[in-house]
Write a protein that holds these residues in place. Structure first.
Motif, PDB file in Angstrom:
ATOM      1  N   PRO A   1       0.806  -1.235   0.000  1.00  0.00           N
ATOM      2  CA  PRO A   1       0.000   0.000   0.000  1.00  0.00           C
ATOM      3  C   PRO A   1       0.835   1.280   0.000  1.00  0.00           C
ATOM      4  O   PRO A   1       0.282   2.354  -0.270  1.00  0.00           O
ATOM      5  N   ASN A   2       2.130   1.176   0.297  1.00  0.00           N
ATOM      6  CA  ASN A   2       2.983   2.368   0.360  1.00  0.00           C
ATOM      7  C   ASN A   2       3.942   2.490  -0.813  1.00  0.00           C
ATOM      8  O   ASN A   2       4.836   3.337  -0.810  1.00  0.00           O
TER       9      ASN A   2
ATOM     10  N   TYR B   1       0.782  20.304  -2.900  1.00  0.00           N
ATOM     11  CA  TYR B   1       1.231  19.389  -1.848  1.00  0.00           C
ATOM     12  C   TYR B   1       2.688  19.027  -2.102  1.00  0.00           C
ATOM     13  O   TYR B   1       3.202  19.142  -3.231  1.00  0.00           O
ATOM     14  N   THR B   2       3.364  18.592  -1.071  1.00  0.00           N
ATOM     15  CA  THR B   2       4.766  18.183  -1.190  1.00  0.00           C
ATOM     16  C   THR B   2       5.103  17.245  -0.047  1.00  0.00           C
ATOM     17  O   THR B   2       4.379  17.189   0.962  1.00  0.00           O
ATOM     18  N   GLY B   3       6.179  16.499  -0.193  1.00  0.00           N
ATOM     19  CA  GLY B   3       6.572  15.578   0.860  1.00  0.00           C
ATOM     20  C   GLY B   3       7.791  14.761   0.467  1.00  0.00           C
ATOM     21  O   GLY B   3       8.296  14.869  -0.653  1.00  0.00           O
ATOM     22  N   PRO B   4       8.281  13.930   1.383  1.00  0.00           N
ATOM     23  CA  PRO B   4       9.454  13.096   1.128  1.00  0.00           C
ATOM     24  C   PRO B   4       9.074  11.667   0.739  1.00  0.00           C
ATOM     25  O   PRO B   4       7.973  11.194   1.037  1.00  0.00           O
ATOM     26  N   GLY B   5       9.985  10.992   0.085  1.00  0.00           N
ATOM     27  CA  GLY B   5       9.811   9.590  -0.251  1.00  0.00           C
ATOM     28  C   GLY B   5      11.127   9.018  -0.719  1.00  0.00           C
ATOM     29  O   GLY B   5      12.195   9.595  -0.457  1.00  0.00           O
ATOM     30  N   LYS B   6      11.075   7.913  -1.427  1.00  0.00           N
ATOM     31  CA  LYS B   6      12.298   7.359  -2.015  1.00  0.00           C
ATOM     32  C   LYS B   6      11.945   6.487  -3.202  1.00  0.00           C
ATOM     33  O   LYS B   6      10.853   5.916  -3.293  1.00  0.00           O
ATOM     34  N   PHE B   7      12.878   6.400  -4.149  1.00  0.00           N
ATOM     35  CA  PHE B   7      12.797   5.426  -5.220  1.00  0.00           C
ATOM     36  C   PHE B   7      13.559   4.183  -4.772  1.00  0.00           C
ATOM     37  O   PHE B   7      14.625   4.293  -4.144  1.00  0.00           O
ATOM     38  N   THR B   8      13.016   3.005  -5.084  1.00  0.00           N
ATOM     39  CA  THR B   8      13.590   1.752  -4.598  1.00  0.00           C
ATOM     40  C   THR B   8      14.193   0.938  -5.741  1.00  0.00           C
ATOM     41  O   THR B   8      14.025   1.262  -6.915  1.00  0.00           O
ATOM     42  N   ASP B   9      14.842  -0.146  -5.370  1.00  0.00           N
ATOM     43  CA  ASP B   9      15.398  -1.088  -6.348  1.00  0.00           C
ATOM     44  C   ASP B   9      14.478  -2.289  -6.575  1.00  0.00           C
ATOM     45  O   ASP B   9      14.911  -3.305  -7.115  1.00  0.00           O
ATOM     46  N   ASP B  10      13.229  -2.171  -6.165  1.00  0.00           N
ATOM     47  CA  ASP B  10      12.300  -3.286  -6.363  1.00  0.00           C
ATOM     48  C   ASP B  10      12.217  -3.647  -7.842  1.00  0.00           C
ATOM     49  O   ASP B  10      12.246  -2.767  -8.709  1.00  0.00           O
ATOM     50  N   PRO B  11      12.098  -4.927  -8.155  1.00  0.00           N
ATOM     51  CA  PRO B  11      12.064  -5.360  -9.566  1.00  0.00           C
ATOM     52  C   PRO B  11      10.865  -4.771 -10.306  1.00  0.00           C
ATOM     53  O   PRO B  11       9.764  -4.654  -9.759  1.00  0.00           O
TER      54      PRO B  11
ATOM     55  N   GLU C   1      -1.336  27.856  -0.751  1.00  0.00           N
ATOM     56  CA  GLU C   1      -1.718  26.786   0.156  1.00  0.00           C
ATOM     57  C   GLU C   1      -0.864  25.559  -0.149  1.00  0.00           C
ATOM     58  O   GLU C   1      -0.631  25.230  -1.313  1.00  0.00           O
ATOM     59  N   SER C   2      -0.416  24.880   0.904  1.00  0.00           N
ATOM     60  CA  SER C   2       0.403  23.694   0.702  1.00  0.00           C
ATOM     61  C   SER C   2       0.096  22.668   1.783  1.00  0.00           C
ATOM     62  O   SER C   2       0.050  22.999   2.972  1.00  0.00           O
ATOM     63  N   TYR C   3      -0.138  21.447   1.360  1.00  0.00           N
ATOM     64  CA  TYR C   3      -0.315  20.323   2.282  1.00  0.00           C
ATOM     65  C   TYR C   3       0.998  19.569   2.341  1.00  0.00           C
ATOM     66  O   TYR C   3       1.532  19.159   1.313  1.00  0.00           O
ATOM     67  N   TYR C   4       1.532  19.396   3.553  1.00  0.00           N
ATOM     68  CA  TYR C   4       2.766  18.630   3.700  1.00  0.00           C
ATOM     69  C   TYR C   4       2.413  17.214   4.124  1.00  0.00           C
ATOM     70  O   TYR C   4       1.742  16.998   5.138  1.00  0.00           O
ATOM     71  N   HIS C   5       2.869  16.240   3.347  1.00  0.00           N
ATOM     72  CA  HIS C   5       2.542  14.848   3.610  1.00  0.00           C
ATOM     73  C   HIS C   5       3.770  14.083   4.120  1.00  0.00           C
ATOM     74  O   HIS C   5       4.871  14.271   3.592  1.00  0.00           O
ATOM     75  N   PRO C   6       3.619  13.191   5.149  1.00  0.00           N
ATOM     76  CA  PRO C   6       2.339  12.880   5.794  1.00  0.00           C
ATOM     77  C   PRO C   6       1.920  13.930   6.832  1.00  0.00           C
ATOM     78  O   PRO C   6       0.738  14.135   7.048  1.00  0.00           O
TER      79      PRO C   6
ATOM     80  N   LEU D   1       1.098   6.281   1.772  1.00  0.00           N
ATOM     81  CA  LEU D   1       0.750   6.601   0.385  1.00  0.00           C
ATOM     82  C   LEU D   1      -0.760   6.635   0.164  1.00  0.00           C
ATOM     83  O   LEU D   1      -1.263   7.484  -0.578  1.00  0.00           O
ATOM     84  N   GLN D   2      -1.478   5.725   0.776  1.00  0.00           N
ATOM     85  CA  GLN D   2      -2.927   5.695   0.547  1.00  0.00           C
ATOM     86  C   GLN D   2      -3.593   6.983   1.021  1.00  0.00           C
ATOM     87  O   GLN D   2      -4.532   7.492   0.384  1.00  0.00           O
ATOM     88  N   LYS D   3      -3.092   7.529   2.110  1.00  0.00           N
ATOM     89  CA  LYS D   3      -3.601   8.817   2.602  1.00  0.00           C
ATOM     90  C   LYS D   3      -3.335   9.921   1.587  1.00  0.00           C
ATOM     91  O   LYS D   3      -4.201  10.759   1.301  1.00  0.00           O
ATOM     92  N   LEU D   4      -2.136   9.912   0.997  1.00  0.00           N
ATOM     93  CA  LEU D   4      -1.787  10.911  -0.012  1.00  0.00           C
ATOM     94  C   LEU D   4      -2.654  10.761  -1.253  1.00  0.00           C
ATOM     95  O   LEU D   4      -3.148  11.760  -1.800  1.00  0.00           O
TER      96      LEU D   4
END
Length: 476
Positions: free
Chosen positions: A338-339, A404-414, A467-472, A429-432
């Motif tokens: 879900p994320n 809106y803006t926020g942090p995350g990451k790109f992964t090495d998942d296949p 206006e800006s929503y910061y996630h999460p 992520l589901q909240k976003l």
């Protein structure tokens, strides 16, 4: 020169109040100058020959400080108010108001030592910071705060805050009098990227337009062997692997790039959004992806589908980080996690985003207009790493800019797919996604390999009036 490589210049207001230990103002001034020098920044500050210890307390000293700031107005990115003692609140705000500067302001207060709070060394900056902020509110001066209410200028916390504040300043300065090039018409199938030029104009952001017929006309007038065409052709071949791409298609891309470069220089446009689907392919015979990828990789963001607010979001991230931004689709779920999701574009992602990249054809459009008319995409797997994302848009019904803006990451998942794609992991992520859908934001999002989302949020809400929503959620 990248945003981070550019030397930052700060106007410094050293607070002082006579019945507090004023020797602290002397050492406080020296400490903030030293800290900025170590950070590679420049300080514009009164000298001890211009005011007592180079601090600001009286109205005369405020006038001198204001005049100094006026002399360097074009260079000053932001103002730092440092409080080595309680500080004279009126002197501080008068100096800022009289300077006429409309730049971000950071308020820093130096902590007392709990083991030594005698009358000779007690600062009371903890209290003075509240008075300074109260007066800035009264004077209509917008300001930012350090992470901790009090922190030493030589602390790790202030070093981090200075980097964050520098990013805020770069965004605010970079958007001042910004001109965006809208090249071509919005594709009919993309109502989602409608926007209001007039609302952008209220923030000092202008849009210049260029019809694709004019682009194709200028290309038609350009000789194959013109210097600008050949220079761009060589730049394309140096930028990305072009094996298997027809020479005719490469030359078309080169001419397209040369025409866009010339037009943006003539009109003083800094960033661009370009029509692609499917006029470019049907009536010119290539996709503009590589040309746009090259611009974005050089910190001159370019977005597809004439998504002007999208390229604005890209530019905010690039200004903050000093590194290239991409515009991606929130495109697919990633299995049952879900994320995690798949972020994708056809693609015009900057080379900076890929593990490996090559030029190819646009597989989606090829089914409609033919493969030979769709060469020019930059395809590959997005590399892993920390990322920030952002999306700002015009809200026509309310007459505002919001996002809106926020942090995350790109992964090495296949991931086995086509185009430019990567797996993104976003906290909650589901909240976003519910927020995006409930608030009716576009499917496009800007992304950047950096951790600058808090700076983007601060610049938007504190200084741009958006206006800006910061996630999460922000910790404070």
């Amino acid at each position: 020169m990248s945003a981070q490589a550019r030397t930052m210049t700060f106007g410094i207001v050293v607070g002082n109040r006579g019945f507090f230990p004023d020797h602290l103002a002397k050492t406080g001034r020296e400490e903030i100058i030293s800290t900025l020098e170590k950070a590679g920044a420049k300080a514009i500050v009164l000298g001890p020959e211009e005011s007592k210890y180079g601090a600001v307390e009286t109205y005369d000293e405020s006038l001198r400080c204001a005049e100094l700031f006026k002399k360097h107005a074009g260079a000053i990115d932001g103002i730092i108010v440092t409080l080595p003692n309680f500080g004279e609140e009126r002197g501080i705000v008068d100096a800022i108001r009289l300077s006429g500067l409309k730049v971000p302001v950071l308020v820093q207060a130096t902590p007392d030592r709990s083991d030594n709070m005698t009358i000779a060394v007690r600062r009371d900056s903890f209290c003075g910071k509240m008075s300074a902020c109260n007066n800035m509110m009264q004077y209509g001066i917008k300001y930012s705060l350090t992470t901790l209410h009090t922190e030493s200028v030589d602390s790790t916390e202030f070093k981090t805050d200075l980097e964050w504040f520098s990013a805020v300043c770069r965004i605010v300065k970079g958007l001042k009098n910004l001109k965006i090039g809208a090249i071509g018409a919005r594709p009919a199938a993309f109502n989602t990227v409608r926007y209001s030029e007039r609302i952008l104009e209220t923030s000092g952001i202008s849009v210049d337009t260029l019809d694709l017929s004019e682009v194709f006309g200028r290309i038609h007038r350009m000789n194959d062997h013109d210097d600008v065409a050949q220079e761009k052709l060589n730049a394309i071949k140096s930028y990305v692997t072009t094996q298997g791409i027809p020479d005719e298609a490469l030359l078309k891309m080169a001419k397209l790039g040369a025409v866009i470069d010339q037009w943006m220089k003539q009109t003083h446009c800094t960033i661009s959004a370009v029509q692609c689907w499917t006029s470019m392919e049907e009536f010119f015979g290539v996709v503009p992806c590589t040309v746009m990828s090259m611009m974005s990789n050089n910190l001159i963001p370019s977005a597809c589908e004439v998504d002007v607010p999208g390229v604005l979001s890209m530019y905010m991230l690039a200004l903050a980080s000093g590194s290239p931004s991409a515009l991606l689709d929130w495109n697919n779920n990633y299995g049952s996690d879900p994320n995690k999701c798949v972020c994708f574009h056809c693609s015009n992602l900057p080379k900076h985003f890929f593990k490996d990249v090559k030029m190819d054809y646009q597989e989606i459009i090829a089914g409609t207009v033919g493969k030979l008319n769709t060469f020019g995409t930059c395809v590959g797997r997005v590399k892993s790493g920390a990322m920030s994302y952002a999306r700002f848009s015009t809200d026509d019904r309310r007459g505002i800019i919001r996002g809106y803006t926020g942090p995350g990451k790109f992964t090495d998942d296949p991931l086995e797919t086509f185009g430019g794609a990567g797996v993104a992991e976003i906290p909650q992520l589901q909240k976003l996604l519910k927020y995006i859908c409930h608030q009716a934001f576009e499917h496009h999002v800007a992304a950047n390999f950096s951790d600058v989302s808090k700076a983007v949020h601060e610049a938007a809400v504190r200084y741009l009036g958006w206006e800006s929503y910061y996630h999460p959620a922000l910790e404070d």
